[in-house]
Design a protein around this motif. Structure first.
Motif, PDB file in Angstrom:
ATOM      1  N   VAL A 119       0.858  -1.187   0.000  1.00  0.00           N
ATOM      2  CA  VAL A 119       0.000   0.000   0.000  1.00  0.00           C
ATOM      3  C   VAL A 119       0.896   1.240   0.000  1.00  0.00           C
ATOM      4  CG1 VAL A 119      -1.946  -1.135   1.150  1.00  0.00           C
ATOM      5  CG2 VAL A 119      -0.166  -0.052   2.526  1.00  0.00           C
ATOM      6  N   THR A 120       0.288   2.418  -0.136  1.00  0.00           N
ATOM      7  CA  THR A 120       1.086   3.637  -0.221  1.00  0.00           C
ATOM      8  C   THR A 120       1.246   4.387   1.090  1.00  0.00           C
ATOM      9  OG1 THR A 120      -0.862   4.891  -0.887  1.00  0.00           O
ATOM     10  CG2 THR A 120       0.536   4.029  -2.654  1.00  0.00           C
ATOM     11  N   ASP A 121       0.492   4.004   2.129  1.00  0.00           N
ATOM     12  CA  ASP A 121       0.617   4.728   3.395  1.00  0.00           C
ATOM     13  C   ASP A 121       0.315   3.801   4.575  1.00  0.00           C
ATOM     14  OD1 ASP A 121      -2.353   4.975   4.096  1.00  0.00           O
ATOM     15  OD2 ASP A 121      -2.300   5.977   2.151  1.00  0.00           O
ATOM     16  N   LEU A 122       0.773   4.215   5.738  1.00  0.00           N
ATOM     17  CA  LEU A 122       0.618   3.411   6.946  1.00  0.00           C
ATOM     18  C   LEU A 122      -0.845   3.202   7.300  1.00  0.00           C
ATOM     19  CD1 LEU A 122       1.932   1.929   9.302  1.00  0.00           C
ATOM     20  CD2 LEU A 122       2.090   4.117  10.505  1.00  0.00           C
ATOM     21  N   LEU A 126      -2.871  -0.554   7.987  1.00  0.00           N
ATOM     22  CA  LEU A 126      -3.485  -0.933   9.256  1.00  0.00           C
ATOM     23  C   LEU A 126      -4.955  -1.329   9.141  1.00  0.00           C
ATOM     24  CD1 LEU A 126      -1.928   1.857  11.490  1.00  0.00           C
ATOM     25  CD2 LEU A 126      -1.168  -0.516  11.245  1.00  0.00           C
ATOM     26  N   VAL A 127      -5.540  -1.172   7.954  1.00  0.00           N
ATOM     27  CA  VAL A 127      -6.957  -1.482   7.774  1.00  0.00           C
ATOM     28  C   VAL A 127      -7.232  -2.922   8.203  1.00  0.00           C
ATOM     29  CG1 VAL A 127      -8.781  -1.812   6.048  1.00  0.00           C
ATOM     30  CG2 VAL A 127      -7.325   0.213   5.963  1.00  0.00           C
ATOM     31  N   GLY A 128      -8.219  -3.058   9.082  1.00  0.00           N
ATOM     32  CA  GLY A 128      -8.609  -4.376   9.575  1.00  0.00           C
ATOM     33  C   GLY A 128      -7.831  -4.839  10.791  1.00  0.00           C
ATOM     34  N   PHE A 129      -6.813  -4.074  11.199  1.00  0.00           N
ATOM     35  CA  PHE A 129      -5.984  -4.489  12.330  1.00  0.00           C
ATOM     36  C   PHE A 129      -5.971  -3.492  13.479  1.00  0.00           C
ATOM     37  CE2 PHE A 129      -4.311  -7.216   9.054  1.00  0.00           C
ATOM     38  CZ  PHE A 129      -4.056  -8.398   9.718  1.00  0.00           C
ATOM     39  N   ALA A 130      -5.962  -2.205  13.178  1.00  0.00           N
ATOM     40  CA  ALA A 130      -5.797  -1.199  14.243  1.00  0.00           C
ATOM     41  C   ALA A 130      -6.933  -0.194  14.213  1.00  0.00           C
ATOM     42  CB  ALA A 130      -4.470  -0.470  14.082  1.00  0.00           C
TER      43      ALA A 130
END
Length: 144
Positions: A119-122, A126-130
């Motif tokens: 992906v291009t950004d942090l 994190l989608v689905g995890f944080a």
């Protein structure tokens, strides 16, 4: 014709530096930020840093943030693929953050763009995890 002194000046003899910064972002999430060129000279440093991040307990998500990487050689891609495989075997996921076009191109050419969940950004990593707005956890001292 200009002659160059042999051996080359000392600034040519230095190996490229690679900086790895590891932090826990939330429970079960570790981010390894990579800064510098990833090539044959720095591959073992990257592989070692990723291996330490995967060590017990293995994170549910390991994000390898390549935002600070200007050059990624195939040998670095293999270190990422090996870490992904090791983590997957332990039930975790590795995602790569690569906003640099040249780095993304290498990942595509080697067939690792999708397997690394690039992906291009942090935030996207994190989608689905944080939870949104997660901040780094306080660092705990780790013994080698």
């Amino acid at each position: 014709m200009t002659a160059f002194p042999f051996p080359f000046p000392s600034h040519h003899a230095r190996l490229p530096a690679l900086v790895l910064r590891t932090c826990g972002l939330a429970e079960g999430i570790v981010v390894v930020k990579v800064i510098g060129d990833v090539d044959l000279a720095t591959r073992s440093q990257l592989a070692g840093g990723l291996a330490r991040a995967i060590a017990h307990p293995a994170p549910a998500l390991l994000v390898c943030d390549l935002t600070g990487v200007d050059f990624l050689a195939c040998t670095g891609v293999s270190a990422l693929a090996e870490a992904r495989s090791e983590l997957a075997g332990r039930g975790g996921t590795l995602r790569a953050v690569a906003p640099d076009r040249a780095v993304r191109r290498v990942l595509r050419i080697t067939g690792q763009f999708e397997p690394l969940g690039t992906v291009t950004d942090l935030r996207s990593a994190l989608v689905g995890f944080a939870p949104v707005g997660a901040t780094p956890l306080a660092r705990k001292a780790r013994r080698a």
